[in-house]
Design an enzyme around this catalytic site. Structure first.
Site, PDB file in Angstrom:
ATOM      1  N   ASN A  67     -55.663  17.841  12.602  1.00 45.08           N
ATOM      2  CA  ASN A  67     -54.811  17.475  13.740  1.00 45.08           C
ATOM      3  C   ASN A  67     -54.302  18.695  14.497  1.00 45.08           C
ATOM      4  O   ASN A  67     -53.783  18.573  15.591  1.00 45.08           O
ATOM      5  CB  ASN A  67     -53.648  16.605  13.266  1.00 45.08           C
ATOM      6  CG  ASN A  67     -54.147  15.248  12.809  1.00 45.08           C
ATOM      7  OD1 ASN A  67     -55.324  14.925  13.007  1.00 45.08           O
ATOM      8  ND2 ASN A  67     -53.290  14.471  12.185  1.00 45.08           N
TER       9      ASN A  67
ATOM     10  N   CYS B 265     -56.916   0.866  16.750  1.00 48.62           N
ATOM     11  CA  CYS B 265     -57.437   1.512  15.531  1.00 48.62           C
ATOM     12  C   CYS B 265     -57.226   0.503  14.411  1.00 48.62           C
ATOM     13  O   CYS B 265     -56.797  -0.621  14.653  1.00 48.62           O
ATOM     14  CB  CYS B 265     -56.730   2.824  15.272  1.00 48.62           C
ATOM     15  SG  CYS B 265     -55.063   2.574  14.706  1.00 48.62           S
TER      16      CYS B 265
ATOM     17  N   ASP C 250     -48.615   9.993   7.887  1.00 49.56           N
ATOM     18  CA  ASP C 250     -49.981  10.240   7.412  1.00 49.56           C
ATOM     19  C   ASP C 250     -50.054  10.405   5.899  1.00 49.56           C
ATOM     20  O   ASP C 250     -51.148  10.508   5.346  1.00 49.56           O
ATOM     21  CB  ASP C 250     -50.572  11.475   8.096  1.00 49.56           C
ATOM     22  CG  ASP C 250     -50.871  11.205   9.556  1.00 49.56           C
ATOM     23  OD1 ASP C 250     -51.157  12.161  10.290  1.00 49.56           O
ATOM     24  OD2 ASP C 250     -50.787  10.033   9.969  1.00 49.56           O
TER      25      ASP C 250
END
Ligand code: EPZ
Length: 419
Positions: free
Chosen positions: A23, A116, A304
Site C-alpha cells: 500500500n 470489492c 487490514d
C-alpha cells in the site's frame, strides 16, 4: 486457480523477513506521472497488485521496467490519459492515477473502480476534492472524465479519513496554482512516505495539526525512493505466532508503525521483544485472552489486520468483540472461519467471537486479500488439513507467503491449477 493445502498443528520457529509495503508502493507509482523522466522505486514488493499498477502506467504510455524489488518508471512517452475498466476493476488503487494525470496533462479518463469482496467502496471524496481544485468531473458510462486547464489551490475538508483520497489530492495539489489546505487527511505511514517522495520531487508540502498545506509548483523532478516495509504483512506474522504458537523473529519489521497492533496482540497474550531497530521477536502464548477492540484509521488498530485478529480470537479463552469502524461490512472471512469450527456471529459492524478449544481443518475459500491471510493462519493452528481455494487473492498482497511460513515450520503445499 492455485490452492493451498495447509497441514495444521505445528508451532512456528525461526526468522521471517517482511517485504516492501504494497500500500506504500502503489501511490508512489502513481506519483511518477506528475513528472517527466525516470522515477525509480527500490524495495517494491513483487506482487500482482504492483504488476497491475505497472500495466495501468503502461496504458498511459509510460515505460515500466526493472529487476525484482526495483521499479523504473519512465514517463517521457506518456500520451494516453486513460485507465481502463479491465485493469481498474482488478485493483482499486489504479484509481490513484486520476489526480496526477489531470494535474499534469489537464485531462484524464479513469474507470470507476468496482465494489470489492465486502461491498461498495465509494470514491466520492476523491471526486469532490478534485472538483474543489477546479477539475470538471463527469461520469461517462462508468468512466470518470476529469478536465482542467490547470488546477487551482483550494481548501478541502475530508468528511471522513480516507487513505486513497488523501493520496489522490495531495498528488494533484502539488501542481495546482496557489495554496491548498487539505483538512482531516489520513495519517497512515504510507501517506507520509508519499509526502516525503513528493517533497524530494520539489513539492512544497507542510504538515499542519489538522492536515496538510500544499503550495503548488510549476514542475516536479523524477527521483529515487526506497519503499518502507509492509506493516500489515508484519502484523500478519505477529498474528500467526500468536495463534499457532512458538517463537518468530520478524526482520525488516516496521516496529514504529505497529504500536496499536503490538498492543492488541500483547493483550491477546503474545510476548514481544524488540531485538533491533527493525527486529521483533514474538512468543506465542499458551492461552489466548479475549478482548473488545475497534479498528480505526492510523494510529489506531488497522482494519487490514481485523480478519487476522479474528482468527486469533477464535481460540481465545472467552468472548471477544471486534468492531470495524472503517468498513462496516468487512466480514466475508466469518463464514469461512466458521467452517473451521470458529463460533462467530455478526451484528452490524461488530463480530462477537466465542472462543473455542480447537479448530479443525476444512475446505475454505479465500474471498479477499486479508481474509485469505486470516484463513492461512487459522489453518496453521487447525487440527488436520485445511484446503484454501482461490489463493490468487493472497498473492496480491503477500510475496510467496507459503515459502516464508514453511521456512519457519509450517507445512503448506501450493497446488497449481490451470485457470
Ligand atoms: C486503503 O484503501 C488501503 N488500500 C486498504 O487496504 C485499507 O483497508 C484502507 O486504505 C483503510 O486503511 C491501499 O492503500 C491500496 P479509504 P482505500 O479510502 O484508500 C470510505 C488492503 O487490504 N470512503 O481509506 O480505498 C471507505 O468506504 C487494502 O491492503 C468514502 O466514503 O480506503 C471506507 O469506509 C484493503 N469515500 C473509508 O472511507 C471515498 O471517496 C476508508 O477508506 C473514499 C473512501
Amino acid at each position: 486457480m492455485d490452492k493451498f493445502v495447509i497441514h495444521g498443528g505445528g508451532k512456528l520457529r525461526g526468522t521471517i523477513m517482511v517485504g516492501g509495503s504494497k500500500n506504500g508502493t502503489l501511490p508512489l507509482m502513481a506519483a511518477a506521472l506528475l513528472t517527466k523522466g525516470v522515477t525509480s522505486i527500490s524495495g517494491s514488493p513483487h506482487l500482482q497488485d504492483v504488476a497491475t499498477m505497472s500495466n495501468v502506467l503502461r496504458v498511459s504510455g509510460a515505460r515500466v521496467y526493472g529487476k525484482r524489488h526495483e521499479l523504473k518508471i519512465d514517463t517521457a512517452t506518456c500520451n494516453h490519459f486513460e485507465a481502463p475498466y479491465d485493469l481498474v476493476k482488478t485493483m482499486r488503487a489504479s484509481f490513484y492515477v486520476l489526480g496526477p494525470l489531470v494535474a499534469r496533462y489537464g485531462r484524464a479518463r479513469v474507470s470507476l473502480p468496482g465494489g470489492c469482496a465486502w461491498g461498495p467502496r465509494p470514491v466520492d471524496l476523491h471526486l469532490k476534492g478534485l472538483e474543489a481544485l477546479g477539475a470538471q468531473i463527469k461520469n461517462d458510462h462508468g468512466y470518470i472524465e476529469a478536465r482542467a486547464k490547470y488546477l487551482v489551490g483550494a481548501t478541502f475538508e475530508f468528511d471522513k479519513v480516507s487513505v486513497g483520497a488523501t493520496a489522490q489530492l495531495v498528488m494533484a495539489a502539488t501542481l495546482a496554482r496557489g495554496v491548498s489546505r487539505l483538512v482531516n487527511t489520513a495519517k497512515e505511514p504510507e501517506i507520509l512516505m508519499l509526502v516525503q517522495m513528493l517533497r524530494k520531487m520539489g513539492a512544497q508540502i507542510q504538515e499542519l495539526p489538522d492536515g496538510l498545506k500544499i503550495t503548488g509548483v510549476r514542475k516536479l523532478k523524477p527521483v529515487h525512493i526506497t519503499v518502507m516495509p509492509d506493516r500489515i504483512e508484519a502484523g500478519t506474522y505477529i498474528a500467526a505466532a500468536t495463534l499457532a504458537g512458538g517463537s518468530l523473529r520478524i526482520e525488516n519489521c516496521p516496529i514504529d508503525h505497529l504500536s496499536a497492533a503490538m498492543d492488541v496482540f500483547s493483550r491477546a497474550g503474545a510476548v514481544m521483544k524488540k531485538a533491533g531497530p527493525r527486529v521483533l521477536v514474538v512468543q506465542g502464548p499458551k492461552v489466548i485472552k479475549p478482548m473488545e477492540i475497534s479498528t480505526a484509521p492510523f494510529p489506531g488498530f488497522p482494519t487490514d489486520l481485523q480478519a487476522q485478529l479474528m482468527a486469533v480470537l477464535s481460540m481465545a479463552r472467552g468472548t471477544s468483540i471486534i468492531t470495524d469502524t472503517v468498513y462496516h461490512d468487512r466480514f466475508t472471512h466469518v463464514a469461512e472461519l466458521k467452517r473451521l469450527g470458529a463460533d462467530i456471529s455478526v451484528s452490524g459492524n461488530s463480530a462477537i467471537i466465542q472462543g473455542v478449544a480447537s479448530l479443525t481443518g476444512a475446505e475454505v475459500m479465500a474471498t479477499d486479500l486479508r481474509a485469505s491471510a486470516a484463513l492461512v493462519i487459522a489453518g496453521l493452528r487447525a487440527r488436520g488439513t485445511t484446503k484454501l481455494d482461490r489463493v490468487y487473492h493472497i498473492d496480491r498482497g503477500y510475496e510467496h507467503i507459503e515459502e516464508k511460513f514453511n521456512a519457519v515450520g509450517a507445512r503448506i503445499e501450493r497446488i497449481k491449477e490451470a485457470m
